[in-house]
Design a protein around this motif. Structure first.
Motif, PDB file in Angstrom:
ATOM      1  N   MET A   1       0.836  -1.195   0.000  1.00 24.04           N
ATOM      2  CA  MET A   1       0.000   0.000   0.000  1.00 24.04           C
ATOM      3  C   MET A   1       0.881   1.260   0.000  1.00 24.04           C
ATOM      4  SD  MET A   1      -3.350   0.741   0.433  1.00 24.04           S
ATOM      5  CE  MET A   1      -4.442   1.867   1.188  1.00 24.04           C
ATOM      6  N   GLN A   2       1.826   1.333   0.948  1.00 23.62           N
ATOM      7  CA  GLN A   2       2.717   2.496   1.040  1.00 23.62           C
ATOM      8  C   GLN A   2       3.598   2.586  -0.204  1.00 23.62           C
ATOM      9  OE1 GLN A   2       2.932   4.657   3.670  1.00 23.62           O
ATOM     10  NE2 GLN A   2       1.807   3.625   5.277  1.00 23.62           N
ATOM     11  N   ARG A   3       4.074   1.431  -0.665  1.00 23.32           N
ATOM     12  CA  ARG A   3       4.946   1.409  -1.845  1.00 23.32           C
ATOM     13  C   ARG A   3       4.197   1.974  -3.054  1.00 23.32           C
ATOM     14  NH1 ARG A   3       9.277  -1.440  -1.684  1.00 23.32           N
ATOM     15  NH2 ARG A   3      10.582  -1.671  -3.501  1.00 23.32           N
ATOM     16  N   GLY A   4       2.942   1.571  -3.223  1.00 25.16           N
ATOM     17  CA  GLY A   4       2.133   2.096  -4.315  1.00 25.16           C
ATOM     18  C   GLY A   4       1.923   3.595  -4.200  1.00 25.16           C
ATOM     19  N   ALA A   5       1.706   4.082  -2.989  1.00 25.88           N
ATOM     20  CA  ALA A   5       1.543   5.520  -2.770  1.00 25.88           C
ATOM     21  C   ALA A   5       2.831   6.262  -3.107  1.00 25.88           C
ATOM     22  CB  ALA A   5       1.125   5.798  -1.327  1.00 25.88           C
ATOM     23  N   LEU A  22      12.132  14.760  -8.120  1.00 28.93           N
ATOM     24  CA  LEU A  22      12.013  13.478  -7.419  1.00 28.93           C
ATOM     25  C   LEU A  22      13.080  13.395  -6.323  1.00 28.93           C
ATOM     26  CD1 LEU A  22      10.668  10.725  -7.140  1.00 28.93           C
ATOM     27  CD2 LEU A  22      12.261   9.870  -8.869  1.00 28.93           C
ATOM     28  N   THR A  23      12.691  13.798  -5.123  1.00 30.61           N
ATOM     29  CA  THR A  23      13.578  13.724  -3.964  1.00 30.61           C
ATOM     30  C   THR A  23      12.868  12.976  -2.848  1.00 30.61           C
ATOM     31  OG1 THR A  23      12.774  15.780  -2.976  1.00 30.61           O
ATOM     32  CG2 THR A  23      14.623  15.966  -4.555  1.00 30.61           C
ATOM     33  N   PHE A  24      13.632  12.431  -1.929  1.00 28.78           N
ATOM     34  CA  PHE A  24      13.017  11.717  -0.818  1.00 28.78           C
ATOM     35  C   PHE A  24      12.213  12.648   0.088  1.00 28.78           C
ATOM     36  CE2 PHE A  24      15.093   7.283  -0.568  1.00 28.78           C
ATOM     37  CZ  PHE A  24      14.961   7.129  -1.932  1.00 28.78           C
ATOM     38  N   PRO A  25      12.689  13.871   0.359  1.00 26.03           N
ATOM     39  CA  PRO A  25      11.838  14.779   1.140  1.00 26.03           C
ATOM     40  C   PRO A  25      10.505  15.075   0.439  1.00 26.03           C
ATOM     41  CG  PRO A  25      14.097  15.565   1.161  1.00 26.03           C
ATOM     42  CD  PRO A  25      14.039  14.425   0.169  1.00 26.03           C
ATOM     43  N   ALA A  26      10.543  15.224  -0.892  1.00 24.60           N
ATOM     44  CA  ALA A  26       9.303  15.494  -1.631  1.00 24.60           C
ATOM     45  C   ALA A  26       8.385  14.269  -1.608  1.00 24.60           C
ATOM     46  CB  ALA A  26       9.622  15.896  -3.073  1.00 24.60           C
ATOM     47  N   LEU A  27       8.965  13.074  -1.746  1.00 26.59           N
ATOM     48  CA  LEU A  27       8.157  11.851  -1.654  1.00 26.59           C
ATOM     49  C   LEU A  27       7.516  11.732  -0.278  1.00 26.59           C
ATOM     50  CD1 LEU A  27      10.396   9.220  -3.474  1.00 26.59           C
ATOM     51  CD2 LEU A  27       8.111   9.960  -4.168  1.00 26.59           C
ATOM     52  N   ALA A  28       8.297  12.022   0.757  1.00 26.84           N
ATOM     53  CA  ALA A  28       7.770  11.949   2.123  1.00 26.84           C
ATOM     54  C   ALA A  28       6.622  12.939   2.306  1.00 26.84           C
ATOM     55  CB  ALA A  28       8.890  12.232   3.129  1.00 26.84           C
ATOM     56  N   GLU A  29       6.815  14.148   1.806  1.00 31.04           N
ATOM     57  CA  GLU A  29       5.770  15.175   1.952  1.00 31.04           C
ATOM     58  C   GLU A  29       4.494  14.779   1.209  1.00 31.04           C
ATOM     59  OE1 GLU A  29       5.019  19.768   0.606  1.00 31.04           O
ATOM     60  OE2 GLU A  29       7.068  19.170   1.112  1.00 31.04           O
ATOM     61  N   ARG A  30       4.637  14.269  -0.008  1.00 31.26           N
ATOM     62  CA  ARG A  30       3.470  13.879  -0.820  1.00 31.26           C
ATOM     63  C   ARG A  30       2.684  12.721  -0.221  1.00 31.26           C
ATOM     64  NH1 ARG A  30       2.278  16.343  -6.114  1.00 31.26           N
ATOM     65  NH2 ARG A  30       3.835  17.963  -6.154  1.00 31.26           N
ATOM     66  N   THR A  31       3.385  11.838   0.480  1.00 31.04           N
ATOM     67  CA  THR A  31       2.722  10.646   1.011  1.00 31.04           C
ATOM     68  C   THR A  31       2.400  10.735   2.490  1.00 31.04           C
ATOM     69  OG1 THR A  31       4.867   9.607   1.413  1.00 31.04           O
ATOM     70  CG2 THR A  31       3.765   9.104  -0.700  1.00 31.04           C
ATOM     71  N   GLY A  32       2.917  11.759   3.144  1.00 33.24           N
ATOM     72  CA  GLY A  32       2.699  11.888   4.579  1.00 33.24           C
ATOM     73  C   GLY A  32       3.568  10.956   5.400  1.00 33.24           C
ATOM     74  N   LEU A  33       4.569  10.386   4.798  1.00 30.65           N
ATOM     75  CA  LEU A  33       5.494   9.499   5.504  1.00 30.65           C
ATOM     76  C   LEU A  33       6.692  10.292   6.018  1.00 30.65           C
ATOM     77  CD1 LEU A  33       5.685   6.506   2.979  1.00 30.65           C
ATOM     78  CD2 LEU A  33       4.497   6.532   5.180  1.00 30.65           C
ATOM     79  N   ALA A  34       7.339   9.760   7.004  1.00 31.11           N
ATOM     80  CA  ALA A  34       8.606  10.339   7.445  1.00 31.11           C
ATOM     81  C   ALA A  34       9.647  10.029   6.370  1.00 31.11           C
ATOM     82  CB  ALA A  34       9.027   9.737   8.777  1.00 31.11           C
ATOM     83  N   SER A  36      12.606   9.034   6.671  1.00 38.67           N
ATOM     84  CA  SER A  36      13.284   7.764   6.962  1.00 38.67           C
ATOM     85  C   SER A  36      12.445   6.571   6.499  1.00 38.67           C
ATOM     86  CB  SER A  36      13.588   7.653   8.452  1.00 38.67           C
ATOM     87  OG  SER A  36      12.392   7.709   9.209  1.00 38.67           O
ATOM     88  N   SER A  37      11.132   6.728   6.492  1.00 42.05           N
ATOM     89  CA  SER A  37      10.258   5.641   6.025  1.00 42.05           C
ATOM     90  C   SER A  37      10.405   5.404   4.524  1.00 42.05           C
ATOM     91  CB  SER A  37       8.798   5.949   6.355  1.00 42.05           C
ATOM     92  OG  SER A  37       8.611   5.989   7.740  1.00 42.05           O
ATOM     93  N   VAL A  38      10.664   6.474   3.777  1.00 44.84           N
ATOM     94  CA  VAL A  38      10.853   6.329   2.338  1.00 44.84           C
ATOM     95  C   VAL A  38      12.054   5.424   2.076  1.00 44.84           C
ATOM     96  CG1 VAL A  38      11.316   7.550   0.172  1.00 44.84           C
ATOM     97  CG2 VAL A  38       9.788   8.579   1.873  1.00 44.84           C
ATOM     98  N   TYR A  39      13.098   5.580   2.883  1.00 46.64           N
ATOM     99  CA  TYR A  39      14.309   4.761   2.725  1.00 46.64           C
ATOM    100  C   TYR A  39      14.057   3.284   3.045  1.00 46.64           C
ATOM    101  CZ  TYR A  39      17.291   8.800   1.939  1.00 46.64           C
ATOM    102  OH  TYR A  39      17.879   9.918   1.402  1.00 46.64           O
ATOM    103  N   GLU A  40      13.005   2.988   3.772  1.00 50.57           N
ATOM    104  CA  GLU A  40      12.660   1.590   4.037  1.00 50.57           C
ATOM    105  C   GLU A  40      12.174   0.896   2.763  1.00 50.57           C
ATOM    106  OE1 GLU A  40       9.985   1.097   7.357  1.00 50.57           O
ATOM    107  OE2 GLU A  40      11.040   2.655   8.487  1.00 50.57           O
ATOM    108  N   TYR A  41      11.629   1.675   1.844  1.00 56.50           N
ATOM    109  CA  TYR A  41      11.095   1.124   0.597  1.00 56.50           C
ATOM    110  C   TYR A  41      12.081   1.205  -0.562  1.00 56.50           C
ATOM    111  CZ  TYR A  41       6.661   0.993   3.016  1.00 56.50           C
ATOM    112  OH  TYR A  41       5.658   0.714   3.919  1.00 56.50           O
ATOM    113  N   PHE A  42      12.858   2.285  -0.596  1.00 54.33           N
ATOM    114  CA  PHE A  42      13.788   2.511  -1.709  1.00 54.33           C
ATOM    115  C   PHE A  42      15.124   3.002  -1.175  1.00 54.33           C
ATOM    116  CE2 PHE A  42       9.505   3.286  -3.375  1.00 54.33           C
ATOM    117  CZ  PHE A  42       9.473   2.349  -4.386  1.00 54.33           C
ATOM    118  N   ARG A  43      16.210   2.470  -1.722  1.00 49.61           N
ATOM    119  CA  ARG A  43      17.546   2.854  -1.249  1.00 49.61           C
ATOM    120  C   ARG A  43      18.040   4.149  -1.889  1.00 49.61           C
ATOM    121  NH1 ARG A  43      17.927  -0.592  -5.239  1.00 49.61           N
ATOM    122  NH2 ARG A  43      19.601  -0.479  -6.748  1.00 49.61           N
TER     123      ARG A  43
END
Length: 179
Positions: A1-5, A22-34, A36-43
């Motif tokens: 679910m989170q990966r799809g988001a 395409l940055t990790f901070p922007a991905l985190a902001e768009r999905t509401g994730l921290a 650090s959580s983005v790094y759990e899905y993508f390196r």
């Protein structure tokens, strides 16, 4: 679910601002994730782009193939091949496919993407052989070069209207493959 988001957010970012957006901070902001959580899905950003391509490229290729299957003549297949790819330029999924040229992708990712791209080129080889081309694979690669050049022209927001670019590419493809 989170990966799809995350993938959906990545498509939006790429569509709105290209690979730089395409940055990790922007991905985190768009999905509401921290972040650090983005790094759990993508390196890395490259891993995001690689997965987008793995998910989106087959869908894009299936649309091109379906357009080609709706026509019976080799010329019609070539025209459908060019038109459908250029029609997909505005699609959010296309941004991910365009992003594959980003230099940050590792050699393994680039090889997977080249192989997928080769599958797209393979779709048109039979139509070119049916036209009597002595080297249908070479002609297919050159035809894809015309498509790629038109894609870049449309992506750049060239002075010409995208429809004009499409018509020119179709005309060039059809005249070139007959010659």
């Amino acid at each position: 679910m989170q990966r799809g988001a995350l993938l959906d957010a990545a498509r939006t970012l790429l569509s709105e601002g290209g690979t730089e957006a395409l940055t990790f901070p922007a991905l985190a902001e768009r999905t509401g994730l921290a972040r650090s959580s983005v790094y759990e899905y993508f390196r890395s950003r490259a891993a995001v782009v690689e997965e987008l391509c793995a998910v989106d490229f087959p869908v894009w290729a299936a649309e091109v193939e379906a357009a080609m299957e709706r026509v019976d003549t080799p010329e019609g297949k070539i025209e459908a091949y060019v038109r459908r790819q250029l029609a997909l330029v505005g699609d959010r999924r296309h941004r991910a496919v365009v992003a594959i040229s980003a230099g940050e992708l590792d050699a393994g990712a680039r090889e997977k993407i080249r192989a997928a791209h080769g599958g797209l080129i393979a779709m048109i080889v039979e139509a070119l052989a049916d036209l009597g081309h002595a080297q249908p694979r070479l002609a297919a690669m050159l035809l894809q070069g015309v498509v790629d050049a038109a894609v870049r022209r449309i992506e750049l927001g060239a002075a010409e209207d995208p429809d004009e670019i499409t018509e020119a590419a179709v005309a060039m493809a059809l005249r070139g493959v007959r010659g």
